[in-house]
Design a protein around this motif. Sequence first.
Motif, PDB file in Angstrom:
ATOM      1  N   ASP A  94     -10.434   1.518   4.324  1.00 47.62           N
ATOM      2  CA  ASP A  94      -9.651   0.845   2.803  1.00 47.62           C
ATOM      3  C   ASP A  94      -9.310   0.122   2.530  1.00 47.62           C
ATOM      4  O   ASP A  94      -8.515   0.162   1.556  1.00 47.62           O
ATOM      5  CB  ASP A  94      -9.638   2.238   2.265  1.00 47.62           C
ATOM      6  N   ARG A 117      -9.926  -2.875   0.277  1.00 48.77           N
ATOM      7  CA  ARG A 117     -10.534  -2.790  -1.090  1.00 48.77           C
ATOM      8  C   ARG A 117      -9.037  -2.037  -2.050  1.00 48.77           C
ATOM      9  O   ARG A 117      -9.187  -2.901  -3.122  1.00 48.77           O
ATOM     10  CB  ARG A 117     -11.258  -1.432  -0.746  1.00 48.77           C
ATOM     11  N   GLU A 118      -8.460  -1.257  -1.005  1.00 54.70           N
ATOM     12  CA  GLU A 118      -6.883  -1.038  -2.019  1.00 54.70           C
ATOM     13  C   GLU A 118      -5.835  -1.992  -2.144  1.00 54.70           C
ATOM     14  O   GLU A 118      -5.445  -2.797  -3.262  1.00 54.70           O
ATOM     15  CB  GLU A 118      -5.839  -0.349  -0.927  1.00 54.70           C
ATOM     16  N   ARG A 119      -5.377  -3.347  -1.455  1.00 52.16           N
ATOM     17  CA  ARG A 119      -5.109  -4.553  -1.884  1.00 52.16           C
ATOM     18  C   ARG A 119      -5.797  -5.134  -3.195  1.00 52.16           C
ATOM     19  O   ARG A 119      -5.184  -5.620  -4.106  1.00 52.16           O
ATOM     20  CB  ARG A 119      -5.246  -5.124  -1.029  1.00 52.16           C
ATOM     21  N   GLY A 120      -6.965  -5.170  -3.059  1.00 53.60           N
ATOM     22  CA  GLY A 120      -7.873  -5.660  -3.972  1.00 53.60           C
ATOM     23  C   GLY A 120      -7.494  -5.422  -5.582  1.00 53.60           C
ATOM     24  O   GLY A 120      -7.183  -5.643  -6.642  1.00 53.60           O
ATOM     25  N   ASN A 121      -7.641  -3.810  -5.661  1.00 56.10           N
ATOM     26  CA  ASN A 121      -7.288  -3.045  -6.927  1.00 56.10           C
ATOM     27  C   ASN A 121      -6.731  -2.021  -6.372  1.00 56.10           C
ATOM     28  O   ASN A 121      -7.112  -0.613  -5.952  1.00 56.10           O
ATOM     29  CB  ASN A 121      -9.216  -2.574  -7.083  1.00 56.10           C
ATOM     30  N   PRO A 122      -5.253  -2.000  -6.813  1.00 55.81           N
ATOM     31  CA  PRO A 122      -4.199  -0.566  -5.861  1.00 55.81           C
ATOM     32  C   PRO A 122      -4.396   0.482  -7.279  1.00 55.81           C
ATOM     33  O   PRO A 122      -4.811   0.238  -8.209  1.00 55.81           O
ATOM     34  CB  PRO A 122      -2.680  -1.602  -6.382  1.00 55.81           C
ATOM     35  N   LYS A 123      -4.078   1.651  -5.799  1.00 55.35           N
ATOM     36  CA  LYS A 123      -4.347   2.597  -6.855  1.00 55.35           C
ATOM     37  C   LYS A 123      -5.615   3.059  -6.928  1.00 55.35           C
ATOM     38  O   LYS A 123      -6.058   4.198  -7.900  1.00 55.35           O
ATOM     39  CB  LYS A 123      -2.726   3.599  -7.359  1.00 55.35           C
ATOM     40  N   THR A 124      -6.592   2.239  -6.017  1.00 54.60           N
ATOM     41  CA  THR A 124      -8.004   3.189  -6.530  1.00 54.60           C
ATOM     42  C   THR A 124      -8.678   4.030  -5.382  1.00 54.60           C
ATOM     43  O   THR A 124      -9.565   4.772  -5.281  1.00 54.60           O
ATOM     44  CB  THR A 124      -8.617   2.099  -7.292  1.00 54.60           C
ATOM     45  N   THR A 160       0.929  -0.862  -0.097  1.00 56.65           N
ATOM     46  CA  THR A 160      -0.108   0.533  -0.690  1.00 56.65           C
ATOM     47  C   THR A 160       0.800   0.671   0.001  1.00 56.65           C
ATOM     48  O   THR A 160       1.274   1.612   0.776  1.00 56.65           O
ATOM     49  CB  THR A 160      -1.221   0.144   1.222  1.00 56.65           C
TER      50      THR A 160
END
Length: 166
Positions: free
Chosen positions: A60, A63-70, A5
């Motif tokens: 969050d 969610r960040e790990r599942g879809n980085p930089k979002t 992250t």
Amino acid sequence: KFENTECEWPLFFTYMFVEALFTGDAETASRYRDTLLNRCAVDRDGYKMIPELYIVKNEDLDRERGNPKTVDRVPNANIPLIWAQSLFLIGEMIWDGVLTPKDLDPLDRRLGAKQIRGAHSVVRVFTVAEGAELKAQMQQTLGADFPVLTPSECEAAGLSLRHPTE
């Protein structure tokens, strides 16, 4: 917990802003200034403050790990980071014409050896003692090769003295 992250550090935009101003690259300076003002700075009582970093909130992280930089980052509590704020304000003062790069770098070290040759002014630093007695004491302590002058010697040599408060 925060592996994979990334945080975002506005400090480095302040370096790029000042660097562009020092090299006379107005387009790049404008781009970094806009980034700092519109995307990095936090408004506090009408003042733009540069936070230490932008982080992903704990809630969050998945969610960040599942879809980085979002996931949107939020400023941490260290607002302003004095280091970043200082560089930002120096950049703003150069941008507004209150300071020049020469004010911050009177020896022109930013220019490199080839550009410094042929410079019109030379800055010399030496110690000024209030009188001959103090000069003798200083030279005894510091050594005869250490440049110490009295105000009258400076005047006779055509050197102008300025008080640090000027």
